[in-house]
Design a protein around this motif. Sequence first.
Motif, PDB file in Angstrom:
ATOM      1  N   SER A   1     -19.066 -10.333   1.827  1.00 46.67           N
ATOM      2  CA  SER A   1     -20.138  -9.334   1.908  1.00 46.67           C
ATOM      3  C   SER A   1     -19.941  -8.368   3.076  1.00 46.67           C
ATOM      4  O   SER A   1     -20.866  -8.054   3.816  1.00 46.67           O
ATOM      5  CB  SER A   1     -21.505 -10.019   1.999  1.00 46.67           C
ATOM      6  N   SER A   2     -18.697  -7.871   3.211  1.00 49.89           N
ATOM      7  CA  SER A   2     -18.401  -6.868   4.237  1.00 49.89           C
ATOM      8  C   SER A   2     -17.205  -6.033   3.812  1.00 49.89           C
ATOM      9  O   SER A   2     -16.415  -6.433   2.961  1.00 49.89           O
ATOM     10  CB  SER A   2     -18.138  -7.534   5.593  1.00 49.89           C
ATOM     11  N   PHE A   3     -17.106  -4.851   4.416  1.00 50.14           N
ATOM     12  CA  PHE A   3     -15.952  -3.982   4.246  1.00 50.14           C
ATOM     13  C   PHE A   3     -15.034  -4.205   5.446  1.00 50.14           C
ATOM     14  O   PHE A   3     -15.497  -4.148   6.586  1.00 50.14           O
ATOM     15  CB  PHE A   3     -16.379  -2.508   4.217  1.00 50.14           C
ATOM     16  N   ALA A   4     -13.764  -4.470   5.205  1.00 49.33           N
ATOM     17  CA  ALA A   4     -12.844  -4.726   6.312  1.00 49.33           C
ATOM     18  C   ALA A   4     -11.571  -3.897   6.157  1.00 49.33           C
ATOM     19  O   ALA A   4     -10.859  -4.083   5.170  1.00 49.33           O
ATOM     20  CB  ALA A   4     -12.504  -6.210   6.391  1.00 49.33           C
ATOM     21  N   PRO A   5     -11.313  -2.991   7.095  1.00 46.30           N
ATOM     22  CA  PRO A   5     -12.190  -2.597   8.200  1.00 46.30           C
ATOM     23  C   PRO A   5     -13.341  -1.736   7.675  1.00 46.30           C
ATOM     24  O   PRO A   5     -13.231  -1.128   6.615  1.00 46.30           O
ATOM     25  CB  PRO A   5     -11.277  -1.796   9.124  1.00 46.30           C
TER      26      PRO A   5
ATOM     27  N   GLN B   1     -11.847  -5.315  -4.197  1.00 42.03           N
ATOM     28  CA  GLN B   1     -12.986  -6.235  -4.242  1.00 42.03           C
ATOM     29  C   GLN B   1     -12.486  -7.674  -4.393  1.00 42.03           C
ATOM     30  O   GLN B   1     -11.994  -8.064  -5.445  1.00 42.03           O
ATOM     31  CB  GLN B   1     -13.881  -5.850  -5.426  1.00 42.03           C
ATOM     32  N   ARG B   2     -12.622  -8.457  -3.337  1.00 39.60           N
ATOM     33  CA  ARG B   2     -12.183  -9.863  -3.362  1.00 39.60           C
ATOM     34  C   ARG B   2     -13.341 -10.840  -3.228  1.00 39.60           C
ATOM     35  O   ARG B   2     -13.124 -12.036  -3.048  1.00 39.60           O
ATOM     36  CB  ARG B   2     -11.183 -10.105  -2.226  1.00 39.60           C
ATOM     37  N   ASP B   3     -14.547 -10.344  -3.296  1.00 35.11           N
ATOM     38  CA  ASP B   3     -15.732 -11.187  -3.122  1.00 35.11           C
ATOM     39  C   ASP B   3     -16.235 -11.687  -4.475  1.00 35.11           C
ATOM     40  O   ASP B   3     -16.059 -11.024  -5.497  1.00 35.11           O
ATOM     41  CB  ASP B   3     -16.827 -10.385  -2.430  1.00 35.11           C
ATOM     42  N   ALA B   4     -16.876 -12.835  -4.475  1.00 32.24           N
ATOM     43  CA  ALA B   4     -17.440 -13.393  -5.711  1.00 32.24           C
ATOM     44  C   ALA B   4     -18.655 -12.593  -6.186  1.00 32.24           C
ATOM     45  O   ALA B   4     -18.929 -12.522  -7.384  1.00 32.24           O
ATOM     46  CB  ALA B   4     -17.820 -14.854  -5.497  1.00 32.24           C
ATOM     47  N   LEU B   5     -19.381 -11.977  -5.254  1.00 30.14           N
ATOM     48  CA  LEU B   5     -20.545 -11.165  -5.595  1.00 30.14           C
ATOM     49  C   LEU B   5     -20.117  -9.765  -6.015  1.00 30.14           C
ATOM     50  O   LEU B   5     -19.119  -9.243  -5.519  1.00 30.14           O
ATOM     51  CB  LEU B   5     -21.472 -11.043  -4.378  1.00 30.14           C
TER      52      LEU B   5
ATOM     53  N   ARG C   1     -22.088  -1.512   5.299  1.00 33.55           N
ATOM     54  CA  ARG C   1     -21.870  -0.092   5.558  1.00 33.55           C
ATOM     55  C   ARG C   1     -20.468   0.147   6.065  1.00 33.55           C
ATOM     56  O   ARG C   1     -19.864  -0.726   6.685  1.00 33.55           O
ATOM     57  CB  ARG C   1     -22.866   0.419   6.588  1.00 33.55           C
ATOM     58  N   GLY C   2     -19.972   1.333   5.788  1.00 32.92           N
ATOM     59  CA  GLY C   2     -18.662   1.709   6.280  1.00 32.92           C
ATOM     60  C   GLY C   2     -18.592   3.218   6.467  1.00 32.92           C
ATOM     61  O   GLY C   2     -19.505   3.951   6.097  1.00 32.92           O
ATOM     62  N   ALA C   3     -17.493   3.668   7.075  1.00 31.87           N
ATOM     63  CA  ALA C   3     -17.294   5.097   7.291  1.00 31.87           C
ATOM     64  C   ALA C   3     -15.812   5.427   7.238  1.00 31.87           C
ATOM     65  O   ALA C   3     -14.978   4.669   7.734  1.00 31.87           O
ATOM     66  CB  ALA C   3     -17.884   5.527   8.627  1.00 31.87           C
TER      67      ALA C   3
ATOM     68  N   THR D   1       0.844  -1.178   0.000  1.00 33.07           N
ATOM     69  CA  THR D   1       0.000   0.000   0.000  1.00 33.07           C
ATOM     70  C   THR D   1       0.886   1.237   0.000  1.00 33.07           C
ATOM     71  O   THR D   1       1.684   1.412   0.910  1.00 33.07           O
ATOM     72  CB  THR D   1      -0.910   0.003   1.245  1.00 33.07           C
ATOM     73  N   PRO D   2       0.764   2.094  -1.003  1.00 33.10           N
ATOM     74  CA  PRO D   2       1.604   3.293  -1.062  1.00 33.10           C
ATOM     75  C   PRO D   2       1.387   4.206   0.144  1.00 33.10           C
ATOM     76  O   PRO D   2       0.322   4.204   0.761  1.00 33.10           O
ATOM     77  CB  PRO D   2       1.143   3.979  -2.346  1.00 33.10           C
ATOM     78  N   ALA D   3       2.399   5.029   0.457  1.00 36.51           N
ATOM     79  CA  ALA D   3       2.277   6.007   1.537  1.00 36.51           C
ATOM     80  C   ALA D   3       1.120   6.939   1.221  1.00 36.51           C
ATOM     81  O   ALA D   3       0.889   7.304   0.073  1.00 36.51           O
ATOM     82  CB  ALA D   3       3.578   6.787   1.668  1.00 36.51           C
ATOM     83  N   GLY D   4       0.379   7.320   2.246  1.00 33.83           N
ATOM     84  CA  GLY D   4      -0.769   8.197   2.037  1.00 33.83           C
ATOM     85  C   GLY D   4      -1.985   7.478   1.500  1.00 33.83           C
ATOM     86  O   GLY D   4      -2.917   8.112   1.034  1.00 33.83           O
ATOM     87  N   GLU D   5      -1.958   6.148   1.575  1.00 35.50           N
ATOM     88  CA  GLU D   5      -3.084   5.359   1.088  1.00 35.50           C
ATOM     89  C   GLU D   5      -3.474   4.320   2.134  1.00 35.50           C
ATOM     90  O   GLU D   5      -2.622   3.749   2.792  1.00 35.50           O
ATOM     91  CB  GLU D   5      -2.714   4.655  -0.215  1.00 35.50           C
ATOM     92  N   VAL D   6      -4.772   4.104   2.273  1.00 40.55           N
ATOM     93  CA  VAL D   6      -5.325   3.105   3.177  1.00 40.55           C
ATOM     94  C   VAL D   6      -6.133   2.132   2.344  1.00 40.55           C
ATOM     95  O   VAL D   6      -6.826   2.538   1.409  1.00 40.55           O
ATOM     96  CB  VAL D   6      -6.220   3.771   4.250  1.00 40.55           C
ATOM     97  N   GLN D   7      -6.051   0.856   2.671  1.00 42.13           N
ATOM     98  CA  GLN D   7      -6.767  -0.165   1.900  1.00 42.13           C
ATOM     99  C   GLN D   7      -7.905  -0.761   2.715  1.00 42.13           C
ATOM    100  O   GLN D   7      -7.736  -1.068   3.887  1.00 42.13           O
ATOM    101  CB  GLN D   7      -5.797  -1.270   1.485  1.00 42.13           C
ATOM    102  N   ILE D   8      -9.037  -0.917   2.058  1.00 43.15           N
ATOM    103  CA  ILE D   8     -10.200  -1.598   2.626  1.00 43.15           C
ATOM    104  C   ILE D   8     -10.535  -2.752   1.695  1.00 43.15           C
ATOM    105  O   ILE D   8     -10.631  -2.568   0.484  1.00 43.15           O
ATOM    106  CB  ILE D   8     -11.403  -0.638   2.760  1.00 43.15           C
ATOM    107  N   VAL D   9     -10.706  -3.929   2.266  1.00 47.46           N
ATOM    108  CA  VAL D   9     -10.991  -5.126   1.482  1.00 47.46           C
ATOM    109  C   VAL D   9     -12.491  -5.413   1.527  1.00 47.46           C
ATOM    110  O   VAL D   9     -13.116  -5.355   2.583  1.00 47.46           O
ATOM    111  CB  VAL D   9     -10.200  -6.340   2.025  1.00 47.46           C
TER     112      VAL D   9
END
Length: 109
Positions: free
Chosen positions: A37-41, A56-60, A103-105, A25-33
Amino acid sequence: MLRSVLLVLVALLLVAGLLAACVGTPAGEVQIVIENSSFAPNRVKVAPGTTVRWVQRDALAHTVTSDKGLFDSGQMAKGATFTHEFTDPGSYGYICTNHQFMRGAIIVE
């Protein structure tokens, strides 16, 4: 002598592991997986100017859609990514329009 060589090897392995973690993950970047069927974190605090990358790692198929209309990834198939830079302090909620329980924030401080 053997002990010194082992210590050097262990140190090199630790440095290699740290470098590998930084490359993902480049500096100044945050990754969400997106997976199972969820956002983590699903809640992340970032500094202004940070780019968030959803992977996006989900089949759906899923979306990353701002609840205030500020960003929308569109439909994301498995393997897709979406990025958005957050410049202004505040709270930015988002959902998957296909699965509104997802949902996420992003909290920018």
